[in-house]
Design a protein around this motif. Structure first.
Motif, PDB file in Angstrom:
ATOM      1  N   UNK A 285      -3.081   5.264   4.520  1.00 53.28           N
ATOM      2  CA  UNK A 285      -2.949   5.906   3.209  1.00 53.28           C
ATOM      3  C   UNK A 285      -1.517   5.886   2.695  1.00 53.28           C
ATOM      4  N   UNK A 286      -0.539   6.094   3.561  1.00 51.87           N
ATOM      5  CA  UNK A 286       0.824   6.306   3.067  1.00 51.87           C
ATOM      6  C   UNK A 286       1.846   5.297   3.585  1.00 51.87           C
ATOM      7  N   UNK A 316      -6.807   2.172   0.805  1.00 52.70           N
ATOM      8  CA  UNK A 316      -7.972   3.036   0.974  1.00 52.70           C
ATOM      9  C   UNK A 316      -9.183   2.342   1.572  1.00 52.70           C
ATOM     10  N   UNK A 336      -5.057   3.263  -3.959  1.00 55.92           N
ATOM     11  CA  UNK A 336      -4.933   4.500  -4.718  1.00 55.92           C
ATOM     12  C   UNK A 336      -3.640   5.200  -4.328  1.00 55.92           C
ATOM     13  N   UNK A 337      -2.918   5.700  -5.300  1.00 52.16           N
ATOM     14  CA  UNK A 337      -1.703   6.453  -4.980  1.00 52.16           C
ATOM     15  C   UNK A 337      -1.387   7.381  -6.140  1.00 52.16           C
ATOM     16  N   UNK A 338      -1.627   8.681  -5.902  1.00 50.05           N
ATOM     17  CA  UNK A 338      -1.313   9.666  -6.916  1.00 50.05           C
ATOM     18  C   UNK A 338       0.180   9.750  -7.128  1.00 50.05           C
ATOM     19  N   UNK A 339       0.600   9.925  -8.348  1.00 50.87           N
ATOM     20  CA  UNK A 339       2.028  10.027  -8.649  1.00 50.87           C
ATOM     21  C   UNK A 339       2.698   8.680  -8.831  1.00 50.87           C
ATOM     22  N   UNK A 340       2.013   7.608  -8.503  1.00 52.37           N
ATOM     23  CA  UNK A 340       2.609   6.279  -8.700  1.00 52.37           C
ATOM     24  C   UNK A 340       2.331   5.821 -10.119  1.00 52.37           C
ATOM     25  N   UNK A 346       1.461   0.332  -4.919  1.00 53.56           N
ATOM     26  CA  UNK A 346       0.683   1.219  -4.060  1.00 53.56           C
ATOM     27  C   UNK A 346      -0.711   1.462  -4.630  1.00 53.56           C
ATOM     28  N   UNK A 374      -6.936   4.126  -9.888  1.00 56.11           N
ATOM     29  CA  UNK A 374      -6.983   4.754  -8.563  1.00 56.11           C
ATOM     30  C   UNK A 374      -8.352   4.446  -7.944  1.00 56.11           C
ATOM     31  N   UNK A 376     -10.923   3.981  -4.668  1.00 57.24           N
ATOM     32  CA  UNK A 376     -11.135   4.388  -3.282  1.00 57.24           C
ATOM     33  C   UNK A 376     -12.056   3.432  -2.534  1.00 57.24           C
ATOM     34  N   UNK A 396     -11.381   6.508  -9.375  1.00 54.06           N
ATOM     35  CA  UNK A 396     -11.283   7.951  -9.589  1.00 54.06           C
ATOM     36  C   UNK A 396     -10.610   8.214 -10.933  1.00 54.06           C
TER      37      UNK A 396
END
Lengths: 674, 366
Positions: A285-286, A316, A336-340, A346, A374, A376, A396
């Motif tokens: 994930x990271x 993902x 998927x990467x929130x904030x990107x 990412x 995003x 998944x 998402x």
């Protein structure tokens, strides 16, 4: 006289009013319009069969016993009820022991939308209890019971309960009999529920896994990486993964722990370098995804260099598929990467094309599948049965994608014409032909959980009581069932015909992961790919399940193995299971007709020569296998001549691969002159 | 009499003056944080920074190393925390909104130690890890120092793979156990990041925001509003808005405050580092930051983007048992629980607060 009549009338009315106040004094009704004066009966309807939980203090009860099967509607959604607010529950069972059958709170559209419409099927002779409550409002209203002709549901699943539970599911054969079993896990242990023929009850075995470093809390995948005949597993957690290795008899399991931190997402056993041994790929994930190389002697070694991907997180779901039909498994990565920001690597989906030599090239942008939303999970199937794999990307954010394969290495997004609802948000998407009509359907977590493929690149959505799980045939009836939590949802069979195909590799990995199974019949062609780790988190059956609709015969099943070997079965039996062992039904002399291919002399004693005419291509690989598909001669450099002195006399297969990744095969015979 | 005391005082002063001169001839004063060379950071051991004096495990700050606390704390499996901030002289942080981390200068350090009291079998205090956040010229960096069994030193974690530390302790007379998780290096940026402008992900601290610091803290002899203290220390620019002007969270354990304020404060510190614009999960609609005044996007009657259980709304007003936040706060399944990382146990008290808050709301979700 009149006074007495009036008195009697009022008495009867009072009795009538009281009679609706509880289940046991409910009034029998037939189809038609009925009046509820007020929801003021003392028995509060329980259990609750509609949304919005507790809070009711009164009920009003009716009962209904249809004389035949109907599709029934109970509705308060009429103009006369404008500004009213109703909720209704429909039960089977007996008073004091009721079970929810249907119910509704706010399906109505009139006025404030708080009126109710419940639609449900009823069986002849069964008594149904209908209860309104004052969860929102006790004012009276009118309702109607409508009987419509019964229409059999397009698809139905019967929930059954299993003794253990898992929400990261593995429905896969664990004891080598090609029947799908169920794996569930608990603290420091796993349990396998074994399916048996003849529908005898599943038997249960618990296996201790002391000091387990990773539970399958994010994903699970299966694969027999040490080729001992029993599937191993990989558990993926938020900080570690662990390989769960089966002993040589499938009666015990050992954890192989790894020290590397990984926020595991999708995992797959997959033969990355096509050496016949399953390696392991794990999405992170990271950070950069992990790869574990099979040494060939029963070990998986952490080795990112084996298949380097972008050194960033957001990984993902990795789905392995031969999207360009060249016989090599490629890989599509949902990211998927929130904030990107948009455009950040990412979160941009990637397509890794397998070059056939152990290396991969990322071609997502060229292919047109580099979606930046995003994502998944992706469902990859030949949804239109035109011979190549299409991608449904479940996002998402932004919008979902239906990437139809154009057959030339590129894809076109046709989502807007598919009839699939635009809702995003499902982290899981899985696929299978659930009604065996020959078109692959899909399952996800948006409002309509099941989309049945209409056969024309449009889909129709249906509600299900589940939205994900391990998919396999859990009662051996040829119809795909689903396990989730402590339930198995058994697919109610229809009249369609089917075939299941199970693979056993010899040169290729033993599960046939990465193999393509093709079915040819009167209605055309279908493809399945064998995958370890499909969708976002679960493991589904390794058996290829095909529906053939009303057709009663199959022309042939073709299995294209990762080794390049092709097995072919003409006219297999339908409505049964077909086991295919690699190399036992080799289709020989299947060559690309556009290129002339000469092999001489044949039979041969010392050397065999081959050439492709017209210089239309060049050979990149040449090897010889025995008739079981086992490689017996693999020259290190490719000449147009192979020395076959080392072969004993007999029949072999000469296999050539060209620069366009096409495969040519020819049966050859070695003579030994005494 | 007075004269006697005057002579005594003068005598003592001279004595002390003489002693000072004598000291300067002996061992030099040990280096202080003022002498940290940023290029050499991270140091191999926590003691190398000289943030603390005396017995290291007492975490007694030196010089201008200042203790601080946010009004409501992030739940970390019931671990206690001691937090300190330090920055060099002549640089200051500046205000960037009530609900944003202050803009700290290069060479700002945050030092946060996680520990348990009443650890069995001997009812002792056990220090587990000290996280050091430092603003270097190219951004915030995160380092973790793991305490040894003897509790004499904390060593820089160079492995970065995360570590489990089993702890059993008495929490208010109830025995609890946890497999406490020291995070892996790659996990820091899951929470400690923000993309405020939509252009770039930045690594950030989370706690030191005006909204979280705006209350009176006891500094031993004095008690003072933390923001005012930071200004007095030269850590914070005096142009920061007055404490009365800052929309601030409360201590969620303070039962004299309203349920709504307590719950909003709890939710901000436990959830908003991911569930706010520019953060790790901003692609789902709920915005849990305290500064969000829109109750709809805060989550009341908001349909969740993913369905789990029978929870039709993120916050199902008046119906805690069918609210997604309650479902996820009650879970310890990794793919369902919230927060998504950083805890292994359920925070029973926090969960109860949120349930009470949700059930206090009028039932309006349809």
């Amino acid at each position: 006289m009149k006074k007495i009549t009036l008195f009697l009338f009022l008495l009867l009315n009072a009795a009538f009013a009281k009679a609706q106040d509880s289940c046991s004094t409910s009034v029998g009704i037939a189809a038609g319009i009925h009046t509820v004066e007020a929801v003021d009966g003392t028995e509060i309807p329980t259990p609750i069969c509609a949304a919005n939980g507790t809070g009711a203090t009164h009920g009003k009860w009716f009962k209904y016993t249809p004389s035949q099967q109907y599709s029934v509607i109970i509705s308060t959604d009429y103009e006369i009820n404008t500004d009213k607010d109703t909720r209704v529950h429909i039960y089977t069972g007996t008073c004091g022991n009721l079970t929810c059958w249907a119910g509704d709170d706010d399906n109505g559209i009139i006025g404030n939308g708080y009126l109710s419409i419940a639609q449900f099927d009823v069986m002849a002779g069964t008594t149904y209890y209908i209860a309104f409550d004052d969860r929102w409002n006790a004012s009276g209203f009118e309702f109607q019971l409508i009987e419509n002709p019964y229409v059999a549901p397009v698809i139905a699943f019967i929930p059954t309960t299993i003794p253990t539970s898992s929400s990261i599911c593995a429905v896969v054969d664990m004891n080598g009999d090609f029947l799908d079993d169920i794996v569930t896990t608990g603290t420091n242990q796993m349990t396998v529920l074994y399916q048996h023929l003849d529908n005898s009850p599943f038997t249960q075995s618990a296996y201790p896994l002391p000091d387990l470093t990773a539970a399958p809390s994010w994903s699970i995948a299966a694969g027999d990486y040490d080729k001992n005949g029993y599937n191993d597993l990989v558990f993926g957690s938020g900080n570690r993964l662990a390989v769960i290795k089966a002993n040589p008899t499938g009666t015990g399991y050992t954890e192989i722990a790894y020290p590397q931190n990984i926020f595991t997402q999708r995992t797959n056993f997959i033969d990355v370098d096509n050496d016949g041994n399953l390696d392991l790929f794990a999405c992170h994930d990271v950070a950069q995804s992990h790869v574990y190389r099979n040494t060939g002697s029963g070990d998986l070694l952490f080795d990112i260099a084996m298949f380097p991907t972008l050194a960033v997180g957001g990984n993902y779901a990795s789905i392995w598929t031969d999207y360009n039909n060249d016989g090599h498994a490629d890989m599509y990565m949902a990211k998927c990467r929130g904030g990107a920001v948009e455009g950040d690597p990412q979160r941009i989906n990637l397509l890794y094309e397998n070059n056939g030599d152990g290396t991969y090239t990322e071609v997502g942008a060229d292919a047109g599948v580099n979606d930046g939303a995003q994502s998944w999970s992706t469902a990859i199937e030949d949804f239109d049965n035109d011979g190549d794999m299409d991608f449904i990307v479940s996002n998402i954010s932004d919008q979902n994608r239906f990437y139809k394969n154009n057959g030339d290495g590129t894809f076109t997004d046709i989502y807007s014409t598919t009839g699939i609802d635009a809702q995003v948000g499902s982290w899981e998407i899985q696929s299978g032909d659930f009604n065996n009509d020959g078109f692959v359907d899909f399952l996800w977590q948006n409002n309509k959980e099941l989309y049945l493929n209409n056969g024309d690149l449009t889909f129709t959505g249906y509600d299900l009581p589940f939205s994900e799980g391990g998919i396999g045939d859990l009662n051996n009836d040829g119809f795909l069932d689903v396990q989730f939590d402590n339930q198995v949802f058994l697919n109610v069979p229809n009249a369609n015909n089917w075939i299941k195909v199970g693979l056993q590799g010899t040169t290729s990995n033993i599960n046939g992961i990465g193999a393509r199974v093709e079915l040819f019949y009167a209605n055309g062609q279908q493809i399945r790919e064998i995958r370890s780790g499909n969708g976002f988190s679960h493991q589904s059956s390794f058996n290829a399940s095909f529906g053939i609709g009303t057709a009663t015969t199959i022309d042939k099943i073709v299995v294209k193995w990762p080794s390049g070997l092709v097995d072919e079965f003409l006219n297999p039996a339908v409505n049964t299971f077909l086991k295919v062992t690699e190399g036992t039904a080799l289709s020989v002399n299947q060559n690309d007709k556009t290129v002339d291919f000469n092999v001489y002399p044949n039979p041969a004693r010392d050397t065999i020569n081959f050439e492709l005419d017209n210089n239309k291509t060049t050979i990149t690989d040449a090897f010889i296998t025995d008739m079981n598909g086992k490689i017996v001669l693999n020259p290190t450099s490719v000449q147009n001549t192979i020395d076959i002195h080392s072969l004993s006399k007999g029949s072999y297969i000469l296999i050539l691969k060209d620069a366009n990744k096409k495969i040519f095969k020819h049966k050859i015979v070695r003579l030994v002159v005494g | 009499m007075k004269q006697k005391y005057l002579y005594l005082t003068l005598f003592i002063m001279v004595l002390c003056a003489c002693s000072r001169n004598k000291d300067e001839q002996y061992t030099p004063i040990p280096p202080t944080p003022f002498q940290i060379n940023l290029a050499d950071v991270p140091y191999a051991k926590l003691s190398d920074y000289h943030f603390f004096k005396g017995d290291l495990k007492t975490l007694t700050p030196t010089d201008t190393v200042l203790p601080y606390k946010p009004a409501s704390e992030l739940f970390a499996d019931y671990a206690h925390k001691k937090r300190f901030v330090w920055m060099p002289k002549n640089v200051k942080a500046t205000y960037d909104g009530d609900d944003n981390v202050l803009d700290f200068p290069v060479s700002t350090f945050f030092i946060k130690t996680f520990f348990y009291d009443n650890v069995l079998p001997s009812n002792t205090t056990k220090l587990i890890e000290t996280r050091v956040l430092v603003r270097k010229p190219d951004g915030w960096k995160f380092y973790d120092y793991i305490w040894n069994e003897d509790q004499t030193e904390a060593i820089l974690d160079t492995d970065g793979q995360g570590k489990n530390v089993p702890v059993t302790w008495m929490e208010n007379d109830i025995q609890k156990s946890v497999n406490y998780k020291i995070p892996a290096q790659t996990e820091c940026a899951t929470c400690h990041k923000l993309n405020p402008t939509g252009n770039k992900e930045l690594s950030i601290p989370i706690g030191p925001k005006p909204q979280n610091l705006n209350f009176d803290y006891s500094y031993g002899a004095t008690t003072m509003n933390q923001l005012e203290k930071w200004v007095a220390m030269g850590f914070l620019d005096s142009s920061t808005p007055d404490k009365t002007a800052i929309k601030s969270v409360v201590d969620w354990t303070d039962t004299s405050k309203s349920l709504e304020l307590r719950a909003r404060s709890y939710i901000d510190i436990n959830c908003a580092h991911c569930h706010r614009l520019g953060a790790h999960c901003d692609y789902v609609p709920q915005r849990f930051n305290f500064s969000n005044t829109n109750l709809g996007t805060f989550g009341i009657c908001l349909t969740p983007s993913a369905q789990l259980g029978n929870n039709p709304f993120i916050i199902n007003a008046g119906n805690a048992d069918q609210s997604m936040v309650v479902y996820r706060m009650s879970s310890t399944a990794e793919s369902e629980m919230m927060p998504i990382i950083g805890r292994r146990l359920v925070h029973q008290e926090g969960l109860q607060l949120i349930k009470d808050y949700i059930n206090s709301l009028p039932r309006t979700c349809r």
